[in-house]
Scaffold this active site. Structure first.
Site, PDB file in Angstrom:
ATOM      1  N   LYS A 222       0.835  -1.212   0.000  1.00 34.14           N
ATOM      2  CA  LYS A 222       0.000   0.000   0.000  1.00 34.14           C
ATOM      3  C   LYS A 222       0.875   1.269   0.000  1.00 34.14           C
ATOM      4  O   LYS A 222       0.644   2.180  -0.781  1.00 34.14           O
ATOM      5  CB  LYS A 222      -0.919   0.021   1.234  1.00 34.14           C
TER       6      LYS A 222
ATOM      7  N   ARG B 207      -9.962   0.470   8.184  1.00 34.01           N
ATOM      8  CA  ARG B 207      -9.492  -0.885   8.455  1.00 34.01           C
ATOM      9  C   ARG B 207     -10.521  -1.718   9.190  1.00 34.01           C
ATOM     10  O   ARG B 207     -10.250  -2.857   9.557  1.00 34.01           O
ATOM     11  CB  ARG B 207      -8.268  -0.809   9.348  1.00 34.01           C
TER      12      ARG B 207
ATOM     13  N   ARG C 126      11.676  -5.557   5.048  1.00 36.15           N
ATOM     14  CA  ARG C 126      11.458  -4.120   4.811  1.00 36.15           C
ATOM     15  C   ARG C 126      12.430  -3.250   5.608  1.00 36.15           C
ATOM     16  O   ARG C 126      12.715  -3.507   6.760  1.00 36.15           O
ATOM     17  CB  ARG C 126      10.037  -3.733   5.203  1.00 36.15           C
TER      18      ARG C 126
ATOM     19  N   ARG D 279      11.136  -1.146  11.060  1.00 35.96           N
ATOM     20  CA  ARG D 279      10.004  -0.788  11.918  1.00 35.96           C
ATOM     21  C   ARG D 279       9.893  -1.749  13.098  1.00 35.96           C
ATOM     22  O   ARG D 279      10.075  -2.946  12.933  1.00 35.96           O
ATOM     23  CB  ARG D 279       8.701  -0.805  11.094  1.00 35.96           C
TER      24      ARG D 279
ATOM     25  N   ARG E  34      -0.431  -8.587  13.658  1.00 32.97           N
ATOM     26  CA  ARG E  34      -0.980  -7.686  12.620  1.00 32.97           C
ATOM     27  C   ARG E  34      -1.749  -8.479  11.566  1.00 32.97           C
ATOM     28  O   ARG E  34      -2.815  -8.063  11.106  1.00 32.97           O
ATOM     29  CB  ARG E  34       0.150  -6.903  11.942  1.00 32.97           C
TER      30      ARG E  34
HETATM   31  P1  AP5 Z   1       4.837  -1.563   1.881  1.00 30.90           P
HETATM   32  O1  AP5 Z   1       4.525  -0.737   0.695  1.00 30.90           O
HETATM   33  O2  AP5 Z   1       5.577  -0.933   3.006  1.00 30.90           O
HETATM   34  O3  AP5 Z   1       3.503  -2.320   2.408  1.00 30.90           O
HETATM   35  P2  AP5 Z   1       2.254  -1.777   3.192  1.00 30.90           P
HETATM   36  O4  AP5 Z   1       1.069  -2.416   2.597  1.00 30.90           O
HETATM   37  O5  AP5 Z   1       2.301  -0.285   3.285  1.00 30.90           O
HETATM   38  O6  AP5 Z   1       2.512  -2.463   4.602  1.00 30.90           O
HETATM   39  P3  AP5 Z   1       2.444  -1.859   6.057  1.00 30.90           P
HETATM   40  O7  AP5 Z   1       3.220  -2.804   6.931  1.00 30.90           O
HETATM   41  O8  AP5 Z   1       2.849  -0.414   6.099  1.00 30.90           O
HETATM   42  O9  AP5 Z   1       0.936  -1.992   6.367  1.00 30.90           O
HETATM   43  P4  AP5 Z   1       0.288  -1.980   7.725  1.00 30.90           P
HETATM   44  O10 AP5 Z   1      -1.091  -1.861   7.317  1.00 30.90           O
HETATM   45  O11 AP5 Z   1       0.603  -3.112   8.602  1.00 30.90           O
HETATM   46  O12 AP5 Z   1       0.984  -0.736   8.492  1.00 30.90           O
HETATM   47  P5  AP5 Z   1       0.560   0.773   8.735  1.00 30.90           P
HETATM   48  O13 AP5 Z   1       1.768   1.600   8.804  1.00 30.90           O
HETATM   49  O14 AP5 Z   1      -0.505   1.164   7.802  1.00 30.90           O
HETATM   50  O15 AP5 Z   1       5.651  -2.833   1.341  1.00 30.90           O
HETATM   51  C1  AP5 Z   1       6.129  -3.835   2.232  1.00 30.90           C
HETATM   52  C2  AP5 Z   1       7.494  -4.358   1.731  1.00 30.90           C
HETATM   53  O16 AP5 Z   1       7.301  -5.024   0.489  1.00 30.90           O
HETATM   54  C3  AP5 Z   1       8.522  -3.251   1.466  1.00 30.90           C
HETATM   55  O17 AP5 Z   1       9.781  -3.680   1.878  1.00 30.90           O
HETATM   56  C4  AP5 Z   1       8.483  -3.054  -0.054  1.00 30.90           C
HETATM   57  O18 AP5 Z   1       9.734  -2.639  -0.544  1.00 30.90           O
HETATM   58  C5  AP5 Z   1       8.096  -4.459  -0.549  1.00 30.90           C
HETATM   59  N1  AP5 Z   1       7.269  -4.431  -1.764  1.00 30.90           N
HETATM   60  C6  AP5 Z   1       6.227  -3.606  -2.037  1.00 30.90           C
HETATM   61  N2  AP5 Z   1       5.686  -3.888  -3.241  1.00 30.90           N
HETATM   62  C7  AP5 Z   1       6.409  -4.938  -3.736  1.00 30.90           C
HETATM   63  C8  AP5 Z   1       6.339  -5.700  -4.937  1.00 30.90           C
HETATM   64  N3  AP5 Z   1       5.402  -5.453  -5.874  1.00 30.90           N
HETATM   65  N4  AP5 Z   1       7.222  -6.698  -5.107  1.00 30.90           N
HETATM   66  C9  AP5 Z   1       8.167  -6.966  -4.155  1.00 30.90           C
HETATM   67  N5  AP5 Z   1       8.297  -6.281  -3.005  1.00 30.90           N
HETATM   68  C10 AP5 Z   1       7.426  -5.281  -2.794  1.00 30.90           C
HETATM   69  O19 AP5 Z   1      -0.091   0.686  10.193  1.00 30.90           O
HETATM   70  C11 AP5 Z   1       0.752   0.432  11.309  1.00 30.90           C
HETATM   71  C12 AP5 Z   1      -0.088   0.352  12.571  1.00 30.90           C
HETATM   72  O20 AP5 Z   1      -0.750   1.608  12.786  1.00 30.90           O
HETATM   73  C13 AP5 Z   1      -1.202  -0.684  12.585  1.00 30.90           C
HETATM   74  O21 AP5 Z   1      -0.742  -1.976  12.929  1.00 30.90           O
HETATM   75  C14 AP5 Z   1      -2.123  -0.090  13.664  1.00 30.90           C
HETATM   76  O22 AP5 Z   1      -1.602  -0.316  14.954  1.00 30.90           O
HETATM   77  C15 AP5 Z   1      -2.032   1.402  13.368  1.00 30.90           C
HETATM   78  N6  AP5 Z   1      -3.066   1.843  12.418  1.00 30.90           N
HETATM   79  C16 AP5 Z   1      -2.867   2.417  11.188  1.00 30.90           C
HETATM   80  N7  AP5 Z   1      -4.016   2.669  10.579  1.00 30.90           N
HETATM   81  C17 AP5 Z   1      -4.999   2.230  11.420  1.00 30.90           C
HETATM   82  C18 AP5 Z   1      -6.422   2.181  11.320  1.00 30.90           C
HETATM   83  N8  AP5 Z   1      -7.080   2.627  10.230  1.00 30.90           N
HETATM   84  N9  AP5 Z   1      -7.115   1.650  12.354  1.00 30.90           N
HETATM   85  C19 AP5 Z   1      -6.484   1.210  13.463  1.00 30.90           C
HETATM   86  N10 AP5 Z   1      -5.136   1.211  13.599  1.00 30.90           N
HETATM   87  C20 AP5 Z   1      -4.389   1.722  12.589  1.00 30.90           C
HETATM   88 MG    MG Z   2       2.528   1.125   4.841  1.00 32.27          MG
END
Ligand code: AP5
Ligand code: MG
Length: 238
Positions: A32, A107, A150, A183, A194
Site C-alpha cells: 500500500k 481498516r 522491509r 520498523r 498484525r
Molecule cells: P509496503 O509498501 O511498506 O507495504 P504496506 O502495505 O504499506 O505495509 P504496512 O506494513 O505499512 O501496512 P500496515 O497496514 O501493517 O501498516 P501501517 O503503517 O498502515 O511494502 C512492504 C514491503 O514489500 C517493502 O519492503 C516493499 O519494498 C516491498 N514491496 C512492495 N511492493 C512490492 C512488490 N510489488 N514486489 C516486491 N516487493 C514489494 O499501520 C501500522 C499500525 O498503525 C497498525 O498496525 C495499527 O496499529 C495502526 N493503524 C494504522 N491505521 C490504522 C487504522 N485505520 N485503524 C487502526 N489502527 C491503525
Molecule cells: Mg505502509
C-alpha cells in the site's frame, strides 16, 4: 521546448486532474505504502497514511503518539476514537481538494461507515465523488518475506526491501544517504498479530466495498511497476 519546461507542463496538466478519494486496502506488507507514494507523485495528491501519521506523532512524543504506541508496537489496531479527529483534520487540508490516497484507512467496518459519512459531505473540485477502492492481493508467505525484509528511510520515507528492492549500498538510502531503519512492528511476534488483526477486522471490508460496486482487486505479487500500471488503470477508469 526544454526538458524542464516540458516537465513543468506535464506537472501542470496532471495538476488539473480531479482524482477524488482513493482507498488502498490490503494486508500488512501488501504494498500500500509503496504504491501510494507512486500514485501520489503522479497525480500531485497527498498520501494519507494513518500508520505514518501515528509514527510521526510517536516520534514527536505527542499525547496521541503516546496513546497509539502500545497498540502499534504489539501489532494491534489503534482504537477508532483515536483516529477520527486526526483523519478528518487531514482530509480538510487544502491539498486534499482534488483527491487523496487513503493508505491503511479504513481498516474496520465501523471506520468505513464513518468515512462514508465524511465523503458524502465532501466535493472534489465542486462535485461529489465516490471512492475507488483498490485491494492488493498478496499471499501469506510473500507477505512475511516482505515485512521481515522491509527497511525504510527515516528522512525521506522511501521504502526498500533487502530481498526485493535493496538499496544500492547496504542499509543506506539511495536518495539522501540516511541509515535505514527497521520498523518495530516488523518483529516476528508483532507481524503475526498484525496479520491476525487484518484477517479478523479488515478482510470484511472487501465485501463491504464489493457490495457497493467500488472494489478493484489488483494482484499485488506482480512487480511494483506492473502493480502501479494496474492501479493507474483502476483510478482512471472512473
Ligand atoms: P509496503 O509498501 O511498506 O507495504 P504496506 O502495505 O504499506 O505495509 P504496512 O506494513 O505499512 O501496512 P500496515 O497496514 O501493517 O501498516 P501501517 O503503517 O498502515 O511494502 C512492504 C514491503 O514489500 C517493502 O519492503 C516493499 O519494498 C516491498 N514491496 C512492495 N511492493 C512490492 C512488490 N510489488 N514486489 C516486491 N516487493 C514489494 O499501520 C501500522 C499500525 O498503525 C497498525 O498496525 C495499527 O496499529 C495502526 N493503524 C494504522 N491505521 C490504522 C487504522 N485505520 N485503524 C487502526 N489502527 C491503525
Ligand atoms: Mg505502509
Amino acid at each position: 521546448m526544454t526538458v524542464a519546461s516540458n516537465l513543468q507542463q506535464t506537472a501542470g496538466q496532471l495538476k488539473a486532474i480531479t482524482i477524488g478519494p482513493v482507498i488502498f486496502l490490503g494486508a500488512p506488507g501488501a504494498g500500500k505504502g509503496t504504491q501510494a507514494k507512486r500514485i501520489a507523485e503522479r497525480y500531485l495528491i497527498p498520501q494519507v497514511s494513518t500508520g505514518d501519521m501515528f509514527r510521526d506523532h510517536k516520534s514527536r512524543g505527542s499525547d496521541l503518539g503516546k496513546k497509539a504506541q502500545g497498540y502499534m508496537d504489539s501489532g494491534q489496531l489503534v482504537p477508532d476514537e483515536l483516529l477520527y479527529q486526526m483523519v478528518e483534520d487531514r482530509l480538510n487540508q487544502p491539498d486534499c481538494a482534488r483527491g487523496f490516497i487513503l493508505d491503511g484507512f479504513p481498516r474496520t467496518v465501523p471506520q468505513a461507515e464513518w468515512l462514508d459519512q465524511v465523503l458524502d459531505a465532501k466535493t472534489f473540485s465542486g462535485s461529489p465523488m465516490q471512492p475507488v477502492v483498490v485491494d492488493f492481493a498478496v499471499g501469506y508467505n510473500q507477505l512475511l518475506q516482505r515485512l521481515t525484509g522491509r527497511r525504510s528511510c527515516p528522512a525521506c520515507g522511501r521504502i526498500y526491501n533487502v530481498y526485493f528492492q535493496p538499496p544500492r549500498v547496504s542499509d543506506t538510502c539511495d536518495v539522501d544517504g540516511s541509515r535505514m531503519l527497521t520498523r518495530k512492528d516488523d518483529a516476528e511476534e508483532a507481524i503475526s498479530k498484525r496479520l491476525k488483526e487484518y484477517e479478523e477486522k479488515t478482510l470484511p471490508l472487501a465485501d463491504y466495498y464489493r457490495r457497493r460496486g467500488r472494489l478493484r482487486v489488483v494482484n499485488g505479487e506482480q512487480s511494483a511497476d506492473v502493480v502501479t500500471a494496474q492501479v493507474i488503470a483502476a483510478v482512471e477508469e472512473r
